[in-house]
Design an enzyme around this catalytic site. Structure first.
Site, PDB file in Angstrom:
ATOM      1  N   LYS A 166      45.051  42.473  47.665  1.00 36.97           N
ATOM      2  CA  LYS A 166      44.755  43.621  47.044  1.00 36.97           C
ATOM      3  C   LYS A 166      43.108  42.968  47.303  1.00 36.97           C
ATOM      4  CE  LYS A 166      47.504  44.180  42.706  1.00 36.97           C
ATOM      5  NZ  LYS A 166      47.814  45.778  42.262  1.00 36.97           N
ATOM      6  N   LYS A 189      42.954  42.691  37.757  1.00 39.51           N
ATOM      7  CA  LYS A 189      44.151  43.012  38.156  1.00 39.51           C
ATOM      8  C   LYS A 189      44.414  42.116  39.237  1.00 39.51           C
ATOM      9  CE  LYS A 189      42.175  45.667  41.907  1.00 39.51           C
ATOM     10  NZ  LYS A 189      42.728  46.313  42.152  1.00 39.51           N
TER      11      LYS A 189
END
Ligand code: Z2T
Length: 839
Positions: A571, A565
């Site tokens: 994240k 990602k």
């Protein structure tokens, strides 16, 4: 123009032409024809790129009759059309997808092989059209696939960037960026339509005047003009005749302007102006979730919005006398606030160019527009300095002030004593410098506002857009994201797809809920073995890729633990690194300790200006170098960073994953869509209660999900009470050892400074709270390792998990938008009998 084919004894004569025919022989002939006449090559001199191009044209030809018929049907039946406005469309490669959606994969494979070539190699020649950053752009592409598959009249509207997202290389462990010259060999999928060019104006000033009825009106006297040229790319549905357009605009200089300057002897000025205009669609801004606030970016946004709205109005007026009923023919969706200036541009077009009065113009605007929010990150909410905005778009700024004046008048009536409410709802942020708040503009100008997962929509209502929710609760909707099972299962994972289809038929491809029928096979040991073998084959293929690109040998029997990602602190790729170092420390302390062999696979791009994200990439590669080469590890742990993660690489990775890392700080990831792609391909998720993870767990069953970490609510409370990371550090021996290893320079050839910016953040002010979730994550990973050692138990969980993901088909998402927001219905496309299923 339906034309019956002549028959002999009820058997129709086969009349195939070389541009529509679907028999293997016709396909071979068309391929050879395109190589000669379009690429201009003899076979013996042709490169693999030439063969790819010839094949791409062969498919494009077969899309064209469907595409033109689709357009004709829409116009003649005066249907309502969805215009999906997005600054990004991350389409991924077109060729494989067209083969799938036109049902000619096997025939083309045969045609190509009989021509002495390898289809897989030709598919790899296509440059990945990377006109997007990450989730938001890929979501737009999945939506276009579902819209065409559901036979919904729809147009994707955006920018034709000459350079898409940069190509990432890894040099000495650091990210290096290479320009993405995706158009270098030409683009066989697009058709330019210079006959439909439009003008877009910028700058200048405004004047008042009286119209012929004696009314005050405003005239905008712009200072510069650019030309927008539309480029159309066909978007075929799966197993339908619908082919919708993706219409992307390229900027060109206006001829007259240059010519005037040129004739006046100002050659340099003319050239500079031309360059400036053409710069507008030059390059995609590479920021995901953090806008840059540059003038050129606002120019890009306004440019494609103005082109699109002029186009929409032209098409509406082909069939209608006025624009008062625009909402009957047109629904416009704003993909985040990047196209939100459309609200002001629509008002300007209606007021200044079509003579509307304010109230009518506002009603037309509000009934036509809807807005999707994609983030809760406060720094990602777009705002433009009033100075810049007024300099570039003086008339639009006036209109925004007027929208705001009228809006705040209403608010004052509803909340007479609430100054805070007024200040928060205002389209203008006050302060030493004033800003236009684009989310506020999008909210007031739309009839519907939606978030992209249940938790995200709740947090929008309670927090980010709380005041708008208070005044207009009926405008709020949740539309949980989805992904297309055609690209992300059928195309990416053909073996798994074949297994499903052999058991339950093909219905699942258009109705993903049908996959639950596979649950009936869960007690079938043979089925579980087949499933396991397919996963193993997919892992072997990825292992080959890793060997080829990274020179690292990985064991396909080890657990493939994957995090791919965009690289972002929220994240938390670095939380995964803390786990790797924890396992490494355990091995160093006792080399004979039992560990479940794991291959940690990372991939993702960092925004070029995001220092900490780039440092995270360096950290992963630094840890990889030590762990992969330490003899004590004995190959039980491997760490791999795959360069240039994009849609095509995703198609190779998702099918090969055992464990999907979805470990964002709760309350930060709006939805996530990679989480869905992994789960559909039979990876187990380790994740926080964030974004769509919550709904994935609900569907899979909590026993089939590895949950850890604080909830969004707890994150909020811990922060309110004062988060003190150093306490976790001193109280947790294993965490302390990990941090000490990092700060000692052990992974950086003795350099104690290299990772200091990151370790300082962990220790002192970390807004993403790695330490607060550390122990919970480590414990959870231990459960993961235990279950993985029981191969059959793992396979059972992975199967149940995968076949329960029906909800996350983008078909479901799009049906909800159609029914609840756009009010549009399917329009089936009837092909001429001549062309009907030649497949
Ligand atoms: C983006 O990819 C996303 C949100 C943005 O907010 C901007 C970009 Cl470029 C402005 C992502 C979200 O981070 C992700 O959670 C979500 O799944 C995706 O959009 C699609 O909704």
């Amino acid at each position: 123009m339906t034309q019956s084919l002549p028959t002999v004894n009820e058997c129709p004569i086969q009349i195939e032409d070389d541009r529509t025919g679907m028999s293997v022989d016709t396909l071979k002939r068309a391929f050879a024809d395109n190589l000669f006449y379009l690429q201009g090559k003899y076979e013996s001199f042709a490169t693999p790129d030439d063969f790819y191009m010839a094949l791409a044209y062969t498919l494009r030809d077969r899309l064209l009759n469907r595409w033109l018929k689709t357009f004709k049907t829409y116009v003649e039946n005066n249907v309502k059309v969805v215009y999906y406005l997005s600054a990004e469309f991350l389409m991924g490669r077109h060729l494989g997808n067209s083969l799938i959606n036109l049902h000619v994969y096997e025939k083309i494979r045969q045609a190509v092989e009989e021509s002495g070539l390898n289809l897989d190699e030709l598919l790899e020649r296509e440059p990945d059209p990377g006109l997007g950053n990450g989730g938001l752009g890929r979501l737009a592409a999945c939506f276009l696939d579902s819209l065409a598959t559901l036979e919904i009249p729809a147009v994707g509207c955006g920018l034709r960037y000459e350079f898409g997202i940069f190509h990432q290389m890894i040099q000495d462990g650091w990210q290096a960026e290479i320009p993405d010259k995706w158009l270098r060999f030409g683009n066989p999928w697009e058709i330019a339509r210079p006959d439909q060019a439009v003008e877009v104006k910028f700058g200048g000033h405004t004047e008042m005047y009286h119209d012929d009825k004696g009314q005050y009106r405003v005239r905008w006297i712009p200072s510069t003009t650019a030309i927008g040229i539309p480029y159309d790319t066909p978007v075929p549905g799966y197993d339908t005749n619908t082919v919708n357009p993706l219409r992307l605009w390229r900027a060109e200089a206006s001829d007259d302007f240059n010519f005037d300057a040129f004739n006046a002897g100002n050659y340099d000025g003319a050239v500079a102006e031309k360059m400036r205009s053409e710069t507008i669609s030059k390059v995609l801004y590479p920021n995901d979730n953090t806008p840059q606030g540059k003038q050129l970016r606002l120019e890009q946004q306004f440019f494609f919005v103005s082109c699109t709205l002029q186009d929409i109005i032209r098409i509406h007026l082909m069939r209608h006398k006025s624009l008062h009923n625009l909402y009957e023919t047109t629904a416009i969706q704003l993909n985040d606030t990047h196209p939100a200036v459309a609200i002001a541009e629509m008002m300007r077009l209606l007021l200044d160019e079509h003579g509307f009065d304010w109230d009518d113009a506002w009603r037309v605007t509000q009934t036509t527009f809807a807005y999707t929010n994609h983030t809760l990150m406060p720094e990602a909410l777009e705002k433009w300095s009033v100075t810049l905005f007024g300099y570039l778009l003086p008339r639009h700024l006036e209109i925004i002030y007027e929208i705001n004046r009228r809006f705040l008048e209403d608010v004052k009536l509803w909340y007479p004593d609430d100054q805070g409410m007024l200040a928060r709802l205002s389209l203008i942020q006050e302060g030493p410098e004033q800003y236009v708040r684009m989310a506020n503009l999008a909210c007031v100008g739309s009839h519907a506002i939606n978030g992209v997962a249940a938790l995200h929509t709740e947090l929008l209502k309670q927090d980010t857009l709380r005041d708008f929710y208070k005044i207009w609760p009926e405008k709020f909707f949740n539309k949980t994201n989805g992904v297309t099972p055609r690209r992300w299962v059928l195309l990416s994972n053909p073996k798994l797809s074949e297994l499903y289809t052999s058991k339950i038929g093909k219905g699942w491809l258009k109705d993903l809920d049908q996959l639950r029928k596979i649950e009936a096979y869960i007690e079938d040991a043979g089925f579980r073995e087949q499933w396991h073998q397919i996963k193993l084959e997919n892992k072997q293929k990825l292992a080959d890729y890793i060997w080829k690109h990274n020179g690292i040998a990985v064991d396909p029997n080890s657990m493939f633990d994957v995090q791919v990602k965009r690289i972002h602190e929220y994240k938390r790729q670095h939380l995964c690194v803390l786990h790797i170092i924890t396992l490494y420390n355990r091995i160093k302390q006792n080399p004979n300790i039992e560990v479940t062999p794991r291959t940690f696979i990372f991939g993702g791009k960092a925004a070029p200006g995001y220092f900490m994200a780039k440092l995270m990439i360096k950290l992963i590669n630094a840890v990889a170098e030590v762990v992969n080469n330490d003899p004590d590890v004995r190959g039980r742990l491997k760490v791999v960073f795959l360069a240039n993660f994009n849609a095509s690489l995703g198609q190779k990775i998702y099918p090969a994953a055992d464990l999907s890392e979805q470990i964002s700080t709760a309350g930060k990831e709006a939805s996530g869509t990679g989480n869905m792609k992994f789960a559909m391909n039979g990876a187990m998720t380790i994740g926080t209660l964030d974004g769509a993870n919550i709904e994935i767990r609900e569907e899979a069953g909590e026993e089939n999900f590895f949950l850890f970490g604080l909830t969004a609510d707890e994150v909020y409370k811990v922060k309110a009470a004062g988060y003190n990371p150093s306490e976790y550090y001193s109280k947790n021996a294993e965490l302390k050892a990990v941090m000490d290893r990092l700060t000692s320079g052990f992974f950086s050839h003795g350099d104690k400074e290299l990772f200091k910016p990151m370790t300082d953040s962990f220790m002192h002010h970390d807004p993403y709270m790695l330490f607060a979730d550390y122990q919970s994550y480590i414990d959870c990973q231990e459960r993961v390792s235990k279950v993985f050692q029981d191969r059959d138990a793992w396979t059972r969980m992975a199967i149940l998990n995968a076949v329960r993901m029906g909800k996350f088909s983008s078909d479901r998402t799009i049906k909800e938008y159609c029914e609840q927001i756009w009010n549009v219905k399917p329009v089936p496309i009837q092909l001429e009998e001549y062309n009907q299923d030649s497949a």
